[in-house]
Write a protein that holds these residues in place. Structure first.
Motif, short mmCIF file in Angstrom:
data_model
loop_
_atom_site.label_atom_id
_atom_site.label_comp_id
_atom_site.label_asym_id
_atom_site.label_seq_id
_atom_site.Cartn_x
_atom_site.Cartn_y
_atom_site.Cartn_z
N SER A 155 1.43 8.51 4.98
CA SER A 155 2.47 8.75 3.85
C SER A 155 3.75 9.47 4.22
CB SER A 155 1.84 9.48 2.89
OG SER A 155 0.73 9.01 2.19
N GLU A 156 4.74 9.28 3.89
CA GLU A 156 5.99 9.84 4.05
C GLU A 156 5.91 11.46 3.91
OE1 GLU A 156 8.36 8.90 5.91
OE2 GLU A 156 9.75 8.02 5.02
N GLY A 157 6.50 12.16 4.90
CA GLY A 157 6.66 13.55 4.59
C GLY A 157 5.42 14.38 4.88
N VAL A 158 4.58 13.57 5.55
CA VAL A 158 3.10 14.34 6.16
C VAL A 158 3.38 14.94 7.76
CG1 VAL A 158 0.90 14.04 6.48
CG2 VAL A 158 1.80 12.99 4.43
N LEU A 159 4.03 13.91 8.51
CA LEU A 159 4.12 14.11 9.87
C LEU A 159 4.96 15.19 10.02
CD1 LEU A 159 3.41 10.66 11.37
CD2 LEU A 159 1.88 12.37 10.93
N SER A 160 4.80 15.94 11.28
CA SER A 160 5.94 16.86 11.72
C SER A 160 7.08 16.23 12.62
CB SER A 160 5.04 17.83 12.65
OG SER A 160 4.88 17.20 13.97
N PRO A 205 -3.94 11.65 2.98
CA PRO A 205 -2.72 11.54 3.46
C PRO A 205 -2.32 10.32 3.82
CG PRO A 205 -3.68 13.03 5.20
CD PRO A 205 -4.86 12.71 4.03
N SER A 206 -3.50 9.14 3.95
CA SER A 206 -3.29 8.03 4.54
C SER A 206 -3.84 7.00 3.69
CB SER A 206 -3.91 8.17 5.85
OG SER A 206 -3.77 6.78 6.44
N SER A 207 -4.07 5.75 4.20
CA SER A 207 -4.51 4.65 3.15
C SER A 207 -5.25 3.97 4.36
CB SER A 207 -3.47 4.07 2.46
OG SER A 207 -2.79 3.50 3.40
N THR A 208 -6.33 2.97 3.59
CA THR A 208 -7.00 1.95 4.25
C THR A 208 -6.79 0.84 3.82
OG1 THR A 208 -9.49 1.43 5.22
CG2 THR A 208 -9.31 2.36 2.83
N HIS A 209 -6.84 -0.39 4.64
CA HIS A 209 -6.50 -1.81 4.08
C HIS A 209 -6.94 -2.64 5.13
CE1 HIS A 209 -3.22 -1.60 6.84
NE2 HIS A 209 -2.91 -0.65 6.13
N LEU A 210 -7.11 -3.89 4.81
CA LEU A 210 -7.41 -4.97 5.72
C LEU A 210 -6.29 -5.18 6.64
CD1 LEU A 210 -9.56 -7.23 6.31
CD2 LEU A 210 -8.38 -8.64 4.96
N SER A 211 -6.49 -5.10 7.94
CA SER A 211 -5.28 -5.33 8.86
C SER A 211 -5.37 -6.19 9.75
CB SER A 211 -5.01 -3.66 9.54
OG SER A 211 -6.38 -3.65 10.32
N LEU A 212 -6.46 -6.85 10.17
CA LEU A 212 -6.65 -7.80 11.24
C LEU A 212 -6.30 -7.41 12.63
CD1 LEU A 212 -5.72 -11.01 9.21
CD2 LEU A 212 -8.02 -9.93 9.58
N ILE A 213 -6.33 -6.15 12.87
CA ILE A 213 -5.82 -5.61 14.02
C ILE A 213 -5.92 -6.39 15.37
CG2 ILE A 213 -5.75 -3.82 15.76
CD1 ILE A 213 -5.79 -1.91 13.18
N ALA A 214 -7.29 -6.80 15.42
CA ALA A 214 -8.05 -7.32 16.78
C ALA A 214 -7.45 -8.74 16.79
CB ALA A 214 -9.63 -7.04 16.59
N PRO A 215 -7.52 -9.71 15.71
CA PRO A 215 -7.05 -10.85 15.75
C PRO A 215 -5.57 -10.84 16.42
CG PRO A 215 -8.39 -10.95 14.04
CD PRO A 215 -8.18 -9.52 14.63
N MET A 216 -4.79 -10.18 15.77
CA MET A 216 -3.43 -9.98 16.15
C MET A 216 -3.10 -9.53 17.59
SD MET A 216 -0.71 -8.53 13.19
CE MET A 216 -1.82 -6.80 13.43
N GLY A 217 -4.14 -8.64 18.17
CA GLY A 217 -4.03 -8.09 19.62
C GLY A 217 -4.26 -9.25 20.26
N GLY A 251 -5.69 9.92 12.59
CA GLY A 251 -6.17 11.27 12.79
C GLY A 251 -5.41 12.00 13.96
N VAL A 252 -5.35 11.65 14.96
CA VAL A 252 -4.51 12.24 16.16
C VAL A 252 -2.84 12.65 15.75
CG1 VAL A 252 -3.31 12.02 18.45
CG2 VAL A 252 -5.81 11.44 18.01
N PHE A 253 -2.39 11.74 15.04
CA PHE A 253 -1.04 12.04 14.55
C PHE A 253 -1.15 13.15 13.19
CE2 PHE A 253 0.72 7.86 16.10
CZ PHE A 253 1.92 8.38 16.39
N LEU A 254 -1.80 13.02 12.55
CA LEU A 254 -2.22 14.28 11.49
C LEU A 254 -2.47 15.30 12.01
CD1 LEU A 254 -4.13 12.06 8.68
CD2 LEU A 254 -1.65 12.83 8.63
N TRP A 255 -3.67 15.53 12.89
CA TRP A 255 -3.85 16.74 13.30
C TRP A 255 -2.84 17.70 14.27
CZ3 TRP A 255 -5.33 17.61 18.79
CH2 TRP A 255 -5.82 19.02 18.83
#
Length: 206
Positions: A4-9, A58-70, A150-154
């Motif tokens: 989400s916007e406004g969450v990251l440093s 502070p995030s969301s989950t959704h279908l992404s098809l990351i692997a087929p795209m990659g 998670g890394v970006f948030l942490w």
């Protein structure tokens, strides 16, 4: 997996843009002109697949098809994801522009890692060996994406540690689903159009 916007440093926002920019430049340089349509197609598929967002902290989950795209786009997954996320930010106000770089990295970088680790094996193997690699690629793509969020948030704020853990666990069912989808898609392509799995940034003579 939109942050989400406004969450990251500011530091993490800058890091996201730097990595996304570098990946996009490389992806465009490696892209064969005759395969631009393929990149545009998967950018559109990702745009549509990720429209159904389920808020997760502070995030969301959704279908992404990351692997087929990659697996199919290789390095060109960066411009494909960046374009789709930018259109979502403009048209639907998903994610926002400041977090666009980080959101691109959290999806495109796992896609690239999947490509580097699994693409050759998926192309060359057959039967159960190819199926196992395809499922592992789909599962790994989602897990790596959740870990990246998670890394970006942490790194932005240690107070997000519990949220980052929750996001990771919440994506485990999606990882199983995307692993199965990747297995089906790669199996279908190996039978009908194996050349598509050659990667958008690979020249036909390689």
């Amino acid at each position: 997996m939109h942050i989400s916007e406004g969450v990251l440093s500011p530091q993490m926002l800058a890091a996201g843009w730097a990595i996304a920019g570098a990946g996009t430049v490389v992806g465009l340089k490696k892209l064969d002109p005759d395969k631009i349509v393929r990149v545009a197609f998967f950018s559109s598929v990702f745009f549509l697949a990720s429209l159904v967002n389920v808020p997760v902290g502070p995030s969301s989950t959704h279908l992404s098809l990351i692997a087929p795209m990659g697996l199919i786009l290789g390095w060109s997954v960066f411009p494909a994801v960046l374009t789709a996320l930018a259109l979502q930010a403009i048209l639907l106000r998903f994610g926002g522009f400041l977090a666009l770089g980080a959101n691109t990295v959290s999806i495109a970088l796992p896609g690239l890692i999947v490509y580097l680790l699994f693409a050759a094996g998926v192309r060359r193997c057959a039967g159960s060996a190819a199926a196992v690699r395809s499922f592992a690629a789909g599962f790994a793509g989602v897990i790596l994406s959740a870990a990246g969020v998670g890394v970006f948030l942490w790194l932005s704020n240690p107070a997000f540690t519990n949220a980052a853990k929750f996001i990771f666990v919440a994506h485990l069912p999606l990882a199983l689903i995307e692993g199965s989808l990747t297995l089906f898609m790669t199996g279908f392509l190996k039978k009908t159009a194996p050349d598509i799995l050659s990667g958008a940034d690979r020249h036909s003579g390689e």
